[in-house]
Scaffold this motif. Structure first.
Motif, PDB file in Angstrom:
ATOM      1  N   ASP A  14       2.101   8.137  11.430  1.00 18.73           N
ATOM      2  CA  ASP A  14       1.342   6.827  11.568  1.00 18.73           C
ATOM      3  C   ASP A  14       1.566   6.114  10.060  1.00 18.73           C
ATOM      4  O   ASP A  14       1.163   5.008  10.028  1.00 18.73           O
ATOM      5  N   MET A  47       9.682  -2.561   4.513  1.00 17.91           N
ATOM      6  CA  MET A  47       9.664  -1.298   5.110  1.00 17.91           C
ATOM      7  C   MET A  47       7.945  -1.214   5.628  1.00 17.91           C
ATOM      8  O   MET A  47       7.123  -1.272   4.650  1.00 17.91           O
ATOM      9  N   ILE A  48       7.946  -0.655   6.531  1.00 19.19           N
ATOM     10  CA  ILE A  48       6.391  -0.478   7.204  1.00 19.19           C
ATOM     11  C   ILE A  48       5.710   0.836   6.785  1.00 19.19           C
ATOM     12  O   ILE A  48       6.393   1.990   6.743  1.00 19.19           O
ATOM     13  N   LYS A  49       4.948   0.789   6.089  1.00 25.15           N
ATOM     14  CA  LYS A  49       4.130   1.950   5.432  1.00 25.15           C
ATOM     15  C   LYS A  49       2.932   2.248   6.544  1.00 25.15           C
ATOM     16  O   LYS A  49       2.862   3.747   6.623  1.00 25.15           O
ATOM     17  N   GLU A  50       2.365   1.453   7.280  1.00 25.77           N
ATOM     18  CA  GLU A  50       1.555   1.963   8.125  1.00 25.77           C
ATOM     19  C   GLU A  50       1.170   1.071   9.381  1.00 25.77           C
ATOM     20  O   GLU A  50       1.336  -0.323   8.875  1.00 25.77           O
ATOM     21  N   VAL A 102       3.476   5.828   5.760  1.00 27.07           N
ATOM     22  CA  VAL A 102       4.393   6.288   4.853  1.00 27.07           C
ATOM     23  C   VAL A 102       3.593   6.146   3.514  1.00 27.07           C
ATOM     24  O   VAL A 102       3.107   5.137   3.299  1.00 27.07           O
ATOM     25  N   VAL A 149       5.773  -2.687   2.505  1.00 23.95           N
ATOM     26  CA  VAL A 149       6.256  -3.016   1.161  1.00 23.95           C
ATOM     27  C   VAL A 149       7.497  -3.927   1.158  1.00 23.95           C
ATOM     28  O   VAL A 149       8.429  -3.715   1.999  1.00 23.95           O
ATOM     29  N   ALA A 161       5.827   3.080  11.704  1.00 20.11           N
ATOM     30  CA  ALA A 161       5.948   3.477  10.126  1.00 20.11           C
ATOM     31  C   ALA A 161       7.230   3.898   9.809  1.00 20.11           C
ATOM     32  O   ALA A 161       7.700   4.923  10.500  1.00 20.11           O
ATOM     33  N   GLY A 162       7.739   3.707   8.578  1.00 21.47           N
ATOM     34  CA  GLY A 162       8.743   4.243   7.986  1.00 21.47           C
ATOM     35  C   GLY A 162      10.162   3.231   8.338  1.00 21.47           C
ATOM     36  O   GLY A 162      11.029   3.488   7.822  1.00 21.47           O
ATOM     37  N   GLN A 208       6.003  10.987   4.871  1.00 20.52           N
ATOM     38  CA  GLN A 208       6.101  10.372   6.019  1.00 20.52           C
ATOM     39  C   GLN A 208       5.494  10.924   7.061  1.00 20.52           C
ATOM     40  O   GLN A 208       6.094  12.042   7.496  1.00 20.52           O
TER      41      GLN A 208
END
Lengths: 202, 469
Positions: free
Chosen positions: B202, A136-139, B204, A168, A124-125, B199
C-alpha cells in the motif's frame, strides 16, 4: 468579500474567496453551492467535531513567513482515522494544508492543466506522467468525506468516497484527490510546526 | 494511528477454507548444505494447505519465534529526547524478520513523533542504530528497469533488496500494522548519506538517515539507568582495543623475525668431501625378500656454534639417479670425531674394523652417535577412478641442537629393493635461527590479539547488543 444570506436559515454569510464553490452555513450546517449570485442548498450535514488543532476557520497568520487566512476545511475518514484539509488564502493565492495526526503538508501549487485518465490501475511504487512531470506514487488509499465547514473551493458531498494518492516528484509532494465528480491535484511540501505562526482568528 | 500488540493482530485462519492454522514442518533439499533440511511451515488442519515463510499466514503462527528478545533494546515507549533541535517521543515499535531466513534475523523500528509534527524512525539492528526521517527525492523509479531501481541518478541492483515481514508491533503507529505484512527494503548510501526505501503493498516509504551511537542516544534520551554500564563498556572495550594493538604489533614483529630466520641459515661446508665406503648394494635377506645395503662414512667436517639449532637435510638427487616405482630407506648418524677415535683407536684407518663396527653399532653399550635421522624415500604411481596418479617423497629434514662444536662424521646406511647408486643420496646441514620459536610466540600473540579484538567489539555490560561505537 461578498455578503450573502443562508437560503436555509437566513443567517448572514460572507464569501471571501471568489474561487469558492461551496459555503457551509456556520449556524445551521447547510452546504450551499455558490452559483454566481445564487446559493443552492446541497444538503444539511452535522457540524464537524472540534478535534484539537492549530487551526480554525477564519484564523490567520504566517506560514514560512507568508501570510495566510483559513477559509474552510473538509474532513476525511480513512482506515487510519481522520485527516483535515484546510483551505487557505495563502500569499494571495489558493492553497490547501493537510493536517494528519499532527503532521502538516502545505499544497500551494495547483496543477490545473493535467488530467489522469484512469486512476484505478495505479498503485504504490508505480511511476506515471502527470503532465510533463514523472511522479511516483507513495501511497494510494480510499477515504470518505466526513464533512466540511467554511468556504470550500474543492467540494465533495459528505459521505462520498474518494481515492487519494500521495506521490513525490522533483523533490515535492504531490497530492491527488479523485472522486466521480472532481479531481484535484496539488504539489507542495511538508511543514514543521515551527513553520506555522497563527496570530489571529474570528 | 493504530495501537496494539501482536495478539490483537494475529489472524491464524486459512484464507482458502477458513480452517485453523497450526505449526508444522517439512523436509526440503538445501542446495548450499547439499542435504535435506527440516523447515517450518503453517499448515491448515482442515484443507491441508501449506504456508511457508513467504506468506503472511506463516507469521500469524510463527511470529512469536522472532520476538523472544523484543525487550532487549535501548529504546522503550514513552522515551523523550531532543535530536537535531527537535523534541521527539518514542510512541511505537515494530519488528521485522528477514523473509529469506529461517533462523531469527530481525531488525527493530522505533517510531518517534516530534512536537513539530514530524516522525523519526530509529532503526536498531545488530547493535547499531540509525535515525531516519522522511525524505522527498528529486527522482525515483522503482519499476521501469527490471534489474535496477533509480534514486536521484543512482542505480541500485534489485538483488540488493531484501524482504521483511512484520512480526511484532506495539504502541502507536502511523498506519494499521498487520503481522506478516511484507516490505521490500533497499538500504544504500549516496554521497555519504544513508537512505532507506521500504515498499509494501500500500505504501512506499523513503527515508534519509544517519548513524546514532548508543552514547548519543543515552544523552539524547537521558537514560540514566544505562549511563554507568555504557561508560564502563566503552572504557573496557578501549582497553581491549589498545591491548590488541600491542599484541598485533608483537605478532607482526614475531612474523618478521621468523621470516628473517628462515632466510638467514649458514651452511656447514665439506660434509661430503671425504668418504669411506664400507658396502655398496650388499644383498641381504629380510622377511624372505632380498634387499641391498650400502654403508658410507662421510667426514670429518667442522661444526661450530655450540647450542645453536642445526637442520639436516637428506635427499635423493635425481640428476644422479632417478627413484622410480621403488623405495629406499636411510639411517643417518652424526658421530663426533673424538668419541669415534676413542672407540676405534688406532684402527681408524682399518676398513675391515670400521665395517664391523658399523654393522654392530646398534649393540654398542655406549652409543657412538650424537644424533640419528631415519626415513624413507619412495615413488609410486598408478590409476584410479580419477585417472593417472603419481606421488613421491624424496627428501627428509630434521632439526637438532649441537651439544659441542668440533669435527663430526656422518654415517649413512641405505637399504633399497633394487641396487642403487649411494652417491644419489645427498646430505646437507646448516645452522638455522630458531624460527619455530618465533612462530610459537607469533601464535601466542595471534591468540591474544584475537581475544582482545573480539572483546573490544563484543564486551558488553549493557542489557542489549551494542556494536562498535
Amino acid at each position: 468579500m461578498e455578503s450573502r444570506i443562508c437560503t436555509s436559515c437566513g443567517a448572514p454569510l460572507v464569501i471571501r474567496n471568489r474561487f469558492s464553490k461551496v459555503l457551509v452555513c456556520d449556524y445551521c450546517g447547510t452546504h450551499l453551492k455558490i452559483d454566481g449570485d445564487t446559493l443552492t442548498i446541497s444538503g444539511r450535514f452535522p457540524k464537524l467535531a472540534g478535534f484539537p488543532s492549530l487551526f480554525s476557520t477564519g484564523a490567520s497568520g504566517t506560514i514560512l513567513g507568508k501570510s495566510f487566512s483559513i477559509l474552510g476545511r473538509m474532513r476525511y475518514r480513512y482506515d487510519g482515522g481522520y485527516f483535515d484539509e484546510w483551505f487557505l488564502d495563502f500569499d494571495g493565492g489558493n492553497a490547501w494544508l493537510t493536517e494528519d495526526e499532527g503532521t502538516y503538508t502545505l499544497y500551494s501549487d495547483l496543477m490545473e492543466s493535467v488530467d489522469i485518465s484512469e486512476i484505478e490501475p495505479l498503485r504504490a511504487g508505480q511511476n506515471f506522467l502527470l503532465g510533463e512531470k514523472k511522479v511516483m506514487i507513495k501511497e494510494k488509499g480510499r477515504a470518505v468525506v466526513d464533512g466540511g465547514e467554511g468556504e470550500l473551493y474543492f467540494y465533495v458531498k459528505p459521505g462520498t468516497g474518494i481515492t487519494y494518492i500521495d506521490a513525490v516528484s522533483e523533490g515535492k509532494k504531490v497530492a491527488i484527490e479523485y472522486s466521480d465528480e472532481e479531481i484535484e491535484i496539488f504539489s507542495g511540501r511538508p511543514l514543521m510546526k515551527r513553520d506555522i505562526v497563527v496570530s489571529g482568528g474570528e | 494511528m493504530s495501537t496494539g500488540k501482536n495478539d490483537k493482530m494475529n489472524a491464524s485462519e486459512c484464507p482458502s477454507c477458513g480452517g485453523n492454522l497450526t505449526r508444522s514442518s517439512k523436509s526440503i533439499y538445501d542446495e548450499d548444505e547439499e542435504e535435506d533440511i527440516e523447515v517450518p511451515l503453517a499448515l491448515c488442519v482442515q484443507c491441508g494447505a501449506e504456508y511457508d515463510q513467504h506468506t503472511g499466514e506463516f507469521y500469524s503462527i510463527f511470529a512469536d519465534d522472532y520476538t523472544y528478545d523484543v525487550d532487549s533494546s535501548i529504546f522503550s515507549l514513552g522515551l523523550k529526547g531532543e535530536l537535531n533541535g527537535t523534541e521527539y517521543e518514542i510512541i511505537g515499535h515494530i519488528r521485522y524478520q528477514e523473509e529469506d531466513e529461517y533462523e531469527k534475523s530481525t531488525w527493530d523500528e522505533w517510531v518517534a513523533v516530534s512536537s513539530e509534527g514530524t516522525f523519526c524512525y530509529f532503526v536498531e539492528e545488530e547493535g547499531s542504530v540509525f535515525s531516519y526521517t522522511d525524505y522527498i527525492p528529486e527522482s525515483i523509479d522503482l519499476e521501469s528497469n527490471p534489474e535496477k531501481i533509480e534514486f536521484e541518478g543512482k542505480y541500485i541492483d534489485r538483488e540488493e533488496g531484501y524482504g521483511g515481514r512484520l512480526v511484532y508491533a506495539e504502541g502507536e503507529l502511523p498506519w494499521q500494522p498487520e503481522i506478516g505484512e511484507y516490505s521490500l527494503c533497499f538500504d544504500f548510501k549516496k554521497d555519504g548519506v544513508h537512505y532507506s526505501i521500504e515498499q509494501s503493498e500500500d505504501e512506499v516509504s523513503i527515508t534519509k538517515g544517519e548513524r546514532v551511537t548508543y552514547g548519543e542516544l543515552i544523552r539524547i534520551f537521558n537514560i540514566e539507568e544505562y549511563k554507568d554500564a555504557y561508560e564502563s563498556t566503552v572504557n573496557k572495550r578501549k582497553n581491549f582495543r589498545n591491548r590488541g594493538r600491542v599484541y598485533k604489533l608483537g605478532l607482526l614483529v614475531s612474523i618478521l623475525l621468523s621470516f628473517y630466520s628462515c632466510f638467514s641459515s649458514k651452511p656447514v661446508n665439506g660434509i661430503m668431501n671425504q668418504r669411506k665406503v664400507f658396502a655398496v648394494n650388499s644383498p641381504m635377506i629380510e622377511d624372505n625378500k632380498v634387499m641391498y645395503r650400502s654403508q658410507v662414512l662421510y667426514g670429518p667436517f667442522d661444526v661450530t656454534d655450540t647450542g645453536s639449532l642445526h637442520a639436516i637435510k637428506v635427499r635423493v638427487d635425481e640428476s644422479i639417479q632417478r627413484l622410480t616405482r621403488e623405495w629406499q630407506s636411510f639411517r643417518l648418524m652424526l658421530i663426533g670425531k673424538d668419541r669415534f677415535e676413542n672407540r676405534a683407536g688406532e684402527k681408524m684407518t682399518d676398513p675391515a674394523y670400521l665395517s664391523t663396527l658399523f654393522k654392530t653399532i646398534d649393540s654398542l653399550e655406549e652409543p657412538l652417535e650424537s644424533y640419528t635421522v631415519e626415513g624413507d624415500f619412495w615413488d609410486e604411481d598408478g590409476y584410479d577412478s580419477d585417472g593417472y596418479w603419481h606421488e613421491s617423497d624424496l627428501s627428509a629434514e630434521s632439526d637438532f641442537v649441537i651439544d659441542s662444536d668440533g669435527k663430526y662424521y656422518f654415517y649413512l646406511e641405505l637399504y633399497s629393493q633394487k641396487p642403487r647408486n649411494h652417491e644419489a643420496v645427498v646430505i646437507s646441514m646448516s645452522k638455522v635461527m630458531g624460527y619455530r620459536y618465533f612462530i610459537v610466540i607469533a601464535v601466542i600473540f595471534l591468540i591474544l590479539w584475537a581475544i582482545n579484538s573480539v572483546r573490544s567489539r563484543f564486551y558488553n555490560e549493557l542489557p542489549f547488543e551494542m556494536f562498535r561505537e
